[in-house]
Write an enzyme that holds these catalytic residues in place. Structure first.
Site, PDB file in Angstrom:
ATOM      1  N   GLU A 320       0.635  -1.469   0.252  1.00 45.58           N
ATOM      2  CA  GLU A 320       0.325  -0.482  -0.090  1.00 45.58           C
ATOM      3  C   GLU A 320       1.091   1.277   0.251  1.00 45.58           C
ATOM      4  O   GLU A 320       0.953   2.372   1.081  1.00 45.58           O
ATOM      5  CB  GLU A 320      -0.936   0.059   1.348  1.00 45.58           C
ATOM      6  CG  GLU A 320      -1.620  -1.196   1.351  1.00 45.58           C
ATOM      7  CD  GLU A 320      -2.449  -1.205   2.824  1.00 45.58           C
ATOM      8  OE1 GLU A 320      -2.071  -1.516   3.903  1.00 45.58           O
ATOM      9  OE2 GLU A 320      -3.561  -1.580   3.009  1.00 45.58           O
ATOM     10  N   ARG A 323       2.799   7.564  -0.055  1.00 48.39           N
ATOM     11  CA  ARG A 323       4.033   8.285  -0.321  1.00 48.39           C
ATOM     12  C   ARG A 323       4.871   8.261  -1.312  1.00 48.39           C
ATOM     13  O   ARG A 323       4.906   8.792  -2.388  1.00 48.39           O
ATOM     14  CB  ARG A 323       4.874   8.431   0.969  1.00 48.39           C
ATOM     15  CG  ARG A 323       5.814   9.597   1.106  1.00 48.39           C
ATOM     16  CD  ARG A 323       7.153   9.627   2.148  1.00 48.39           C
ATOM     17  NE  ARG A 323       6.581   9.092   3.884  1.00 48.39           N
ATOM     18  CZ  ARG A 323       5.282  10.387   4.713  1.00 48.39           C
ATOM     19  NH1 ARG A 323       5.501  11.095   3.971  1.00 48.39           N
ATOM     20  NH2 ARG A 323       4.899   9.136   5.842  1.00 48.39           N
ATOM     21  N   ARG A 360       3.846  19.073   7.276  1.00 50.48           N
ATOM     22  CA  ARG A 360       4.907  18.088   7.787  1.00 50.48           C
ATOM     23  C   ARG A 360       6.259  19.020   8.658  1.00 50.48           C
ATOM     24  O   ARG A 360       6.411  17.839   9.631  1.00 50.48           O
ATOM     25  CB  ARG A 360       4.726  17.471   6.949  1.00 50.48           C
ATOM     26  CG  ARG A 360       4.050  17.310   6.873  1.00 50.48           C
ATOM     27  CD  ARG A 360       3.986  15.446   5.062  1.00 50.48           C
ATOM     28  NE  ARG A 360       5.256  14.777   5.335  1.00 50.48           N
ATOM     29  CZ  ARG A 360       6.390  14.856   5.390  1.00 50.48           C
ATOM     30  NH1 ARG A 360       7.317  15.432   4.989  1.00 50.48           N
ATOM     31  NH2 ARG A 360       6.911  13.442   5.795  1.00 50.48           N
ATOM     32  N   CYS A 391       0.660  33.159  11.480  1.00 50.32           N
ATOM     33  CA  CYS A 391       0.291  33.981  12.461  1.00 50.32           C
ATOM     34  C   CYS A 391       1.655  33.139  13.895  1.00 50.32           C
ATOM     35  O   CYS A 391       0.638  32.430  14.959  1.00 50.32           O
ATOM     36  CB  CYS A 391      -1.117  34.534  13.763  1.00 50.32           C
ATOM     37  SG  CYS A 391      -1.058  35.834  12.135  1.00 50.32           S
ATOM     38  N   GLU A 392       1.921  32.233  13.648  1.00 46.39           N
ATOM     39  CA  GLU A 392       3.263  31.312  14.664  1.00 46.39           C
ATOM     40  C   GLU A 392       4.137  31.174  14.275  1.00 46.39           C
ATOM     41  O   GLU A 392       4.514  31.197  13.505  1.00 46.39           O
ATOM     42  CB  GLU A 392       2.410  29.899  13.907  1.00 46.39           C
ATOM     43  CG  GLU A 392       1.188  29.445  14.228  1.00 46.39           C
ATOM     44  CD  GLU A 392       0.295  29.427  15.604  1.00 46.39           C
ATOM     45  OE1 GLU A 392       1.841  28.545  16.140  1.00 46.39           O
ATOM     46  OE2 GLU A 392      -0.344  29.202  15.792  1.00 46.39           O
TER      47      GLU A 392
HETATM   48  C1  LIG Z   1      -0.787   5.232   5.791  1.00 45.05           C
HETATM   49  C2  LIG Z   1      -0.803   4.012   5.080  1.00 45.05           C
HETATM   50  C3  LIG Z   1      -0.389   3.973   4.155  1.00 45.05           C
HETATM   51  C4  LIG Z   1       0.339   4.748   3.096  1.00 45.05           C
HETATM   52  O1  LIG Z   1       1.952   4.993   3.910  1.00 45.05           O
HETATM   53  P1  LIG Z   1       3.019   5.912   3.008  1.00 45.05           P
HETATM   54  O2  LIG Z   1       3.435   5.929   4.193  1.00 45.05           O
HETATM   55  O3  LIG Z   1       2.381   6.875   2.486  1.00 45.05           O
HETATM   56  O4  LIG Z   1       3.239   4.913   2.056  1.00 45.05           O
HETATM   57  C5  LIG Z   1      -0.418   2.975   3.956  1.00 45.05           C
HETATM   58  N1  LIG Z   1      -1.176   1.865   4.851  1.00 45.05           N
HETATM   59  C6  LIG Z   1      -1.414   2.136   5.927  1.00 45.05           C
HETATM   60  C7  LIG Z   1      -2.858   1.023   6.513  1.00 45.05           C
HETATM   61  C8  LIG Z   1      -1.940   3.078   6.427  1.00 45.05           C
HETATM   62  O5  LIG Z   1      -2.202   3.799   7.499  1.00 45.05           O
END
Ligand SMILES: *Cc1c(COP(=O)(O)O)cnc(C)c1O
Length: 463
Positions: A320, A323, A360, A391-392
């Protein structure tokens, strides 16, 4: 890793533990391909182009700040992930990194699946035509309404995150006369080497069900008994912005161990495992991310080896990445507003955005780099901090970097690798209007998310 002994950050001329970092780069006009989207280039004239378009023209047409996203790079990264496993795994793009209807269509066209973790993300995915069976629903506290919508739509899987949710999803499915495919998210007890807020597999946090103490095995026992659920696998996501494969190795080993226990206890071999996302990208030239191909080979090898040792058929793997797909494909284009030199410290460069378009740095001490992009410069390097207009005093976009000393109001500067977790975490702090996302490809640009207007802001204000 802290860059300096000074709590306020390094000062020009400091000798840092990492030594080389604070030497300015040899050539401030160079654009490191590790951190910039693939089609980014500097012309002979000095300005920067992306997808064949000059950033000055993009700023003129779309205004600043703007996220500029290289569509061909996004698609290439999707294909690289899909092909890395040779069709032997399913790639779910983590929509929370950045989601829009155009992105959903790109994913669909490139053969990826999609992770969503809220009703809003699910609605976006369905409205842009992602087939429900290619969507997975995540989240540690899904509402009944979200679960109902997902089951009704026929999502490919729901990832169960707690004992309550096992029962909740089963009830909803039974009520709707369906059997929902589910995975159980486990925490494997790995400390991923990343920031605490983005590490998710150690045990003292809110996600998943611990393998430790037999909790996950108990969750499997309960799920297998419920008619509304078809338990298809085990899920583990160990964190984000990870470079080291060791955590994935431990995670895969422990998940396979659980599969073996499930087989021994129930006579069932669960057909799927999901190893999550979290693969790191380069935010600065110091980061060395791995290629999808290398990650795929390593993960497949670990899972195969562990399954052989346990006498299990190798399950279907899914991953999954969020990023790692979208992060490097975009940069944020800002216009410099003020330049404030603090003697002996650093120069503050204020831009027309800030923590409302990139939280971030304030949230996780994230590191970024920056470049002058509307022109090149032969001026000496100066140590800068790029800050926003909010304003920080913590409103910092790039904590420590070098820019040419002649940077002046009106120049365009760009912060690379802002495709992930920037627009998706953007806020209206100070009633900032959230910037557009401009997709560029082959000499054409279009907003896939338009800039907010004051009317948008006030539309919600019904008092
Ligand atoms: C956030 C998340 C991702 C993706 O994370 P990346 O760092 O963007 O690759 C994948 N799986 C789950 C369950 C997440 O919470």
């Amino acid at each position: 890793m802290s860059r300096s002994a000074h709590p306020a950050g390094p000062r020009h001329g400091d000798v840092l533990p990492e030594g080389h970092y604070f030497a300015p780069p040899a050539d401030l006009n160079a654009l490191d391909p590790k951190v910039w989207a693939r089609t980014v280039d500097r012309t002979d004239e000095g300005s920067v182009t992306v997808g064949g378009l000059d950033v000055r023209a993009l700023a003129e047409e779309f205004g600043t700040p703007a996220y500029v996203l290289d569509e061909s790079d996004f698609r290439a990264r999707c294909r690289a992930w899909r092909d890395a496993f040779g069709g032997e795994a399913d790639v779910f793009y983590a929509g929370k990194a950045f989601l829009s209807r155009a992105v959903v269509r790109w994913l669909h066209e490139e053969g990826l699946n999609l992770d969503v973790c809220s009703g809003g993300e699910l609605a976006t995915a369905l409205s842009a035509g992602m087939p429900a069976e290619r969507i997975a629903l995540h989240g540690n506290n899904k509402s009944i309404a979200e679960i109902e919508r997902a089951v009704e739509a026929g999502v490919g899987r729901i990832v169960l995150d707690s004992f309550q949710e096992i029962v909740r999803v089963a009830h909803v499915a039974e009520r709707l006369g369906k059997r929902q495919r589910v995975q159980i998210r486990v925490t494997v007890g790995v400390e991923a080497h990343t920031h605490e807020f983005i590490a998710t597999a150690h045990e003292d946090q809110k996600f998943g069900i611990a393998l430790a103490g037999g909790r996950a095995a108990e969750a499997v026992r309960r799920a297998l008994k419920l008619d509304g659920l078809e338990l298809v696998g085990i899920h583990s996501h160990i964190g984000s912005q990870i470079f080291d494969m060791a955590g994935f190795e431990v995670s895969a080993r422990r998940v396979v161990q659980l599969l073996a226990e499930v087989r021994d206890e129930h006579g069932v071999e669960l057909p799927e495992i999901d190893l999550g996302g979290g693969l790191g990208i380069a935010y600065t030239s110091d980061d060395d991310p791995r290629e999808p191909q290398e990650i795929a080979v390593a993960l497949s090898r670990i899972v195969t080896r562990e399954c052989e040792a346990a006498g299990l058929a190798v399950p279907r793997i899914s991953v999954e990445p969020g990023r790692a797909i979208v992060g490097p494909t975009a940069f944020t284009l800002y216009e410099v507003g003020t330049v404030k030199e603090l003697d002996g410290l650093r120069t503050y460069i204020s831009v027309d955005g800030g923590m409302s378009d990139n939280i971030r740095t304030a949230l996780y001490d994230a590191e970024y780099s920056v470049a002058l992009v509307s022109r090149s410069s032969d001026a000496d390097p100066m140590l800068v901090r790029v800050v926003g207009k909010h304003c920080e005093s913590g409103d910092i976009v790039v904590r420590d970097a070098f820019l040419p000393a002649d940077v002046a109001p009106g120049d365009l500067i760009a912060v690379p690798a802002t495709g992930a977790y920037c627009r998706s975490m953007a806020s209206n702090y100070n009633h900032a209007l959230r910037p557009p996302v401009v997709a560029v490809q082959d000499g054409a640009a279009r907003a896939i998310v338009r800039r907010e207007t004051e009317e948008d802001l006030m539309r919600l204000d019904v008092g």
